[in-house]
Design an enzyme around this catalytic site. Sequence first.
Site, PDB file in Angstrom:
ATOM      1  N   VAL A  33      -3.056   7.222   2.001  1.00 22.36           N
ATOM      2  CA  VAL A  33      -3.034   8.591   2.542  1.00 22.36           C
ATOM      3  C   VAL A  33      -2.670   9.128   3.932  1.00 22.36           C
ATOM      4  O   VAL A  33      -2.005   9.926   3.944  1.00 22.36           O
ATOM      5  CB  VAL A  33      -4.666   9.060   1.964  1.00 22.36           C
ATOM      6  CG1 VAL A  33      -4.420  10.469   2.480  1.00 22.36           C
ATOM      7  CG2 VAL A  33      -4.534   8.892   0.508  1.00 22.36           C
TER       8      VAL A  33
ATOM      9  N   CYS B 166      -5.863   2.778  -0.959  1.00 27.01           N
ATOM     10  CA  CYS B 166      -5.357   4.004  -0.676  1.00 27.01           C
ATOM     11  C   CYS B 166      -5.524   4.796   0.643  1.00 27.01           C
ATOM     12  O   CYS B 166      -4.881   5.894   0.871  1.00 27.01           O
ATOM     13  CB  CYS B 166      -6.042   4.813  -2.001  1.00 27.01           C
ATOM     14  SG  CYS B 166      -7.807   5.040  -2.023  1.00 27.01           S
TER      15      CYS B 166
END
Lengths: 518, 500
Positions: free
Chosen positions: A156, A152
């Site tokens: 991001v 992630c």
Amino acid sequence: MPQSAEHVLDHVELFRGPEYQQMLAKKKIFENPRDPAEVERIKEWTKTAEYREKNFAREALAVNPAKACQPLGAVFASVGFERTLPFVHGSQGCVAYYRSHLSRHFKEPSSCVSSSMTEDAAVFGGLNNMTDGLANSYKMYKPKMIAVSTTCMAEVIGDDLNAFIKTSKEKGSVPADFDVPFAHTPAFVGSHVTGYDNALKGILEHFWDGKAGTAPKLERKPNGAINIIGGFDGYTVGNLREIKRILELMGIQHTVLADNSEVFDTPTDGEFRMYDGGTTLKDAANAIHAKATISMQQWCTEKTLSFAAEHGQDVLSFNYPVGLSATDDFIVALSRISGKEIPEQLARERGRLVDAIADSSAHVHGKKFAIYGDPDLCYGLAAFLLELGAEPTHVLSTNGNKAWQEKMQALLASSPFGQGCQVYPGRDLWHMRSLLFTEPVDFLIGNTYGKYLERDTATPLIRIGFPIFDRHHHHRSPIWGYQGGLNVLVKILDKIFDEIDNKTNILGKTDYSFDIIR
Amino acid sequence: MSLATTNSVAEIRARNKELIEEVLKVYPEKTAKRRAKHLNVHQAGKSDCGVKSNIKSIPGVMTIRGCAYAGSKGVVWGPIKDMVHISHGPVGCGQYSWGSRRNYYVGTTGIDSFVTLQFTSDFQEKDIVFGGDKKLDKILDEIQELFPLNNGITIQSECPVGLIGDDIEAVSRAKSKEYGGKTIVPVRCEGFRGVSQSLGHHIANDAVRDWIFGHIEAEGKPKFEPTPYDVAIIGDYNIGGDAWSSRILLEEMGLRVIAQWSGDGSLAELEATPKAKLNILHCYRSMNYISRHMEEKFGIPWCEYNFFGPSKIADSLRRIAGYFDDEIKEGAERVIEKYQPLVDAVIAKYRPRLEGKTVMLYVGGLRPRHVIGAYEDLGMDVIGTGYEFGHNDDYQRTAQHYVKDSTLIYDDVNGYEFERFVEKLQPDLVGSGIKEKYVFQKMSVPFRQMHSWDYSGPYHGYDGFAIFARDMDMAVNSPIWKRTKAPWKEAPSAKLQAAE
């Protein structure tokens, strides 16, 4: 002193003696413990309908969810290809977690690398990590392919895998023609089954659609072969082997895509095989020519199947086929698509499963079950229970969506044994706890974490799912095919008989029913 | 008898140096230069092990390390039993670390204790886009409603939290106020921070300093009468019950343990620790920070100890007793004497089976050095060791107090290096983690997990030593290691004979 060299006591027994019990009792005064009566009151309150209502009103908090994140599924799919090293771009702790998680389930090594991004990469992007990482992995581990996915963190900050891999190749990290398929696998979208889908699609796209613009796209020349995709599956070792056996029995030309049945079951003979088995890269490319692609798990392969369909293949998906009817459907479909006859051997295997069900169904009939797990697994197990005359009562899938719910409801509506069943998409095991207290069932089917529910609610747990950390080797036996159905039946029966014995084994009180024949 | 013990120290040194050179050949030039600094052969008399440490891992090499979140949630905070620890971010981190560290505790799980529950905010795309603070606010309400007997809440940040600009501190302050001063601790342990778990330990220690010690009133009273013999166990995570088999010895020698950090610990114990007369520190790496802080702020001395194996246990009991009066000193001698028959029996039983066997270790915080004494008590010889996330002060302690001349040292070792080292040195036992276990067993090398005690334990204290000895014996002397080659295949190689 409880300990002795002759009879060494470990944690299971050591702390039960008076020395430790007194010590632990004395420790309490430093803990500022809650009033035991209050603890008891709250404990009882959590069993009520009122608590259940509050519990189901939760909008933000997840407690004991039954799902993992995308990259785990990507790693699982990637190791199913010949000498393929999964490379996860992002923070390194994630990779330590995936490897541990898979090793704890399979009791096998799990090889995977990280690009080890830290604060500076968070600011400047992870291009250098990708460039250095690919170069190191390539030299150290001599893979035939490196399959890239993301944590992630990389998602991001918006790292562009396609561009990064291209640049890395230009900088000489790996040869220009070395295969580096990729998939963006953000942990905040979907679950591990989504990651499986994305990674597999990424790999097929790489081979079929011109290797990210570096090779001509393959032109499909249809042949009679069938591609099979297992999906994310804790029983991948036993199941894929069983499917291959069936395909070979039927004489069907086939390619199992993402075939990780060997790498998660290597022998101990003095050699560590970091890579073993797997779909060859040649077969992965040639899979474009197949007549059809069959997925054993619809919700693990939605994008991959659409992709295959766009290339002109027939596509067909199952929902973790377990038991008689689902296996029938699978075998009949294989025969229809391939034009091959179903051999007598399979009819005999089918007959044996029918035989076993007929012998034992009286013990399963009418029993109520709660099931949780991945969406396809829940569907497959519920379908099998229905044909055993059992009554699925709660079916819960944290990573199940609305479409799954509707399909589950249609299945339940199709059987008189499914009438009392509710379906719970997006819910977690703390919700399940409330369900088991307020609407009790006879048995619970789920993964290792179900043991907490078994402890709290006294619902006997039948371990089927992923992960299974606290029982060994079950992943080596299939639960697909007629033989697999038999294995599931035996698992269920063993627990049922154990429960009857446990309820009837008190000498002189209940042991009139402690029967020798059941 | 393995190959590794058949040579002189000088020969072993030369062979180990050569082995390092050979391993480095696999790397691209730049990587070889960087890795060379982390590999060495210990030279007796040196103040450290001659390796660089606590430096970023190299991309793509298959480091065994974890992240800051693992260090904070997984190690320091997670075991505090009466607080709810939220894995704040996407679902994976909390899922993979759920219940796997074996931090034992006594409590009613889900009602007044929460260690083996997985609380997560399960971030979705919209939380990344719009921020997670509102969700966090609601989560705290939901925890209060559904888990009313929790004594506090911590927020363990996962990677996205620090990247999207959430203000978890503001949410924590506001909610704490709303709930009448409830302890709510925001922890900035995003996985991308630092180079390993180690920074997560430090961040977690700082969070205790700022959000626990910073909030207890100066006049705050412990709910018990202090005594001159009050100590706190710092840096014992009660894996398989380690802290319990340690606590019992301290109490038998006349001390009173008022807090456990953090295995089977509680918020009240953290808050009461400033009343301790001595902090005794087992895992120096993960909790030296808070020990130093308590020394500076509250004047509490601290001392390191080692409860692995009878030699180190006896040394440690005496060292701890040295901070107290004769009554405690006599107590330490009494305890040592009491357990001597058990120690003698364990050694009589297991030492003959393990004498001369060689061991290679690769573990986390304290164990790459702390367990060496326990192996030596059983006659075993540690020929290689290294730290996943050690700093130079760990390597100093290792060099000065533990390892022998010419021991192979590997910092932040990766899959490739570790396999090559073991393949060449053919130890009789490897002690490392779950990611390594099956690799080495495939190679027919006996293995024990030295993070989780391979689901056994406790290993601390005298009671734990008996279990440790039993477990090492069952690994090294399992009959299966003599049967890994099919009889119709070629004769066993030298490496297999070594494993026997």
